[in-house]
Scaffold this active site. Structure first.
Site, mmCIF file in Angstrom:
data_model
loop_
_atom_site.group_PDB
_atom_site.id
_atom_site.type_symbol
_atom_site.label_atom_id
_atom_site.label_comp_id
_atom_site.label_asym_id
_atom_site.label_seq_id
_atom_site.Cartn_x
_atom_site.Cartn_y
_atom_site.Cartn_z
ATOM 1 N N ASN A 100 41.859 27.126 34.944
ATOM 2 C CA ASN A 100 41.170 28.105 35.603
ATOM 3 C C ASN A 100 42.225 28.391 36.947
ATOM 4 O OD1 ASN A 100 39.403 30.571 36.630
ATOM 5 N ND2 ASN A 100 38.722 29.092 38.246
ATOM 6 N N HIS A 102 42.358 30.011 41.022
ATOM 7 C CA HIS A 102 41.075 30.378 41.843
ATOM 8 C C HIS A 102 42.129 30.820 43.028
ATOM 9 C CE1 HIS A 102 37.645 30.595 44.189
ATOM 10 N NE2 HIS A 102 38.251 29.928 45.168
ATOM 11 N N SER A 134 45.125 27.722 43.449
ATOM 12 C CA SER A 134 44.905 26.712 43.064
ATOM 13 C C SER A 134 44.509 26.700 41.448
ATOM 14 C CB SER A 134 43.660 26.086 43.616
ATOM 15 O OG SER A 134 43.604 25.918 45.096
ATOM 16 N N ASP A 143 34.487 26.099 39.958
ATOM 17 C CA ASP A 143 35.772 25.695 40.835
ATOM 18 C C ASP A 143 35.877 24.291 41.115
ATOM 19 O OD1 ASP A 143 36.388 28.509 40.902
ATOM 20 O OD2 ASP A 143 35.191 28.818 42.545
HETATM 21 C C1 GRF Z 1 42.696 36.665 40.716
HETATM 22 O O1 GRF Z 1 43.034 36.618 41.773
HETATM 23 C C2 GRF Z 1 42.501 35.134 40.309
HETATM 24 O O2 GRF Z 1 42.862 34.240 41.266
HETATM 25 C C3 GRF Z 1 40.835 34.954 40.420
HETATM 26 O O3 GRF Z 1 40.716 36.314 39.598
HETATM 27 C C4 GRF Z 1 41.820 37.280 39.696
HETATM 28 C C5 GRF Z 1 42.513 37.923 38.507
HETATM 29 O O4 GRF Z 1 43.120 38.664 38.621
HETATM 30 N N1 GRF Z 1 40.364 33.969 39.348
HETATM 31 P P1 GRF Z 1 43.830 39.479 37.512
HETATM 32 O O5 GRF Z 1 42.608 39.881 36.479
HETATM 33 O O6 GRF Z 1 44.231 38.322 36.535
HETATM 34 O O7 GRF Z 1 44.672 40.557 37.921
#
Ligand code: GRF
Length: 220
Positions: A100, A102, A134, A143
């Site tokens: 993931n 974050h 991260s 997370d």
């Molecule tokens: C990103 O900011 C990521 O960190 C978070 O969700 C957002 C996803 O954006 N987990 P996208 O759909 O890849 O444009």
């Protein structure tokens, strides 16, 4: 890849794999979302990647996640803005093969309810001087899994949630595809006792010229 939003991280991964060509460690075999309107699905279709809907409140006709992953013989699951909690049966089955990203420097500013603009508002409200993406292995707590790498970017005077989110996203798009490649290639692993081994080291020489917004960022 699992997404709920626009899919800019999907695009970054598609572009990175295209650039790596035969050196890429895998192919994106499926993009699944928990709502039909997720922009990630459009991006996937444009890139010729199969799409599916995961069953959720917003897509009751969607499929069971574990079944979908098995059917497509998914070996590595990449979450990018996926807002559903991944069931424990899936996190256990894919331990060390589930990632993931974050948009803040974990372990701070993470956990249930910390997604999207809320994360950046919390960072600003806390007066933090840096933030940034991260990338971590996923376990069954939001997370929480072992962090593979973080990319600190400055929080600037006058930032609002939008300007900070944009700067963090720039770093995300550079960092995440490179971690995905390293894990898919087996260069970085999650050990049985929960360590990242060997530590992931971002190859700065292989990065494209940095956007001026990131020019004064330190790379962890
Ligand atoms: C990103 O900011 C990521 O960190 C978070 O969700 C957002 C996803 O954006 N987990 P996208 O759909 O890849 O444009």
């Amino acid at each position: 890849m699992l997404a709920s939003g626009g899919g800019s991280n999907l695009q970054a991964l598609v572009d990175h794999f295209a650039q790596l060509g035969d050196a890429r460690a895998g192919d994106i075999v499926l993009v699944a979302a928990d709502r039909p309107g997720a922009g990630a699905l459009d991006r996937a279709r444009r890139a010729g990647i199969e799409t599916a809907l995961v069953a959720s409140k917003r897509s009751p006709d969607g499929r069971d996640l574990a079944e979908l992953l098995a059917e497509h013989r998914v070996e590595l699951v990449v979450l990018a803005g996926y807002l559903q909690l991944v069931p424990g049966s899936v996190t256990r089955h894919y331990a060390g093969r589930l990632l993931n990203v974050h948009p803040a420097l974990l372990p701070d500013f993470g956990g249930p309810g910390m997604y999207g603009a809320r994360v950046h508002r919390a960072v600003l409200a806390a007066g933090a001087t840096s933030s940034g993406p991260s990338v971590h292995f996923v376990d069954d707590v939001y997370d929480h899994g072992p962090v593979i790498d973080r990319w600190p970017v400055p929080v600037r005077r006058g930032d609002d949630e939008h300007s900070l989110a944009a700067r963090v996203l720039l770093a995300e798009h550079l960092l995440y595809p490179r971690v995905v490649q390293a894990v898919a290639a087996g260069d970085v692993r999650l050990t049985a006792d929960g360590r990242v081994d060997p530590p992931f080291v971002l190859d700065r020489r292989a990065l494209p010229p940095l956007d001026p917004e990131l020019a004064d960022a330190q790379i962890a």
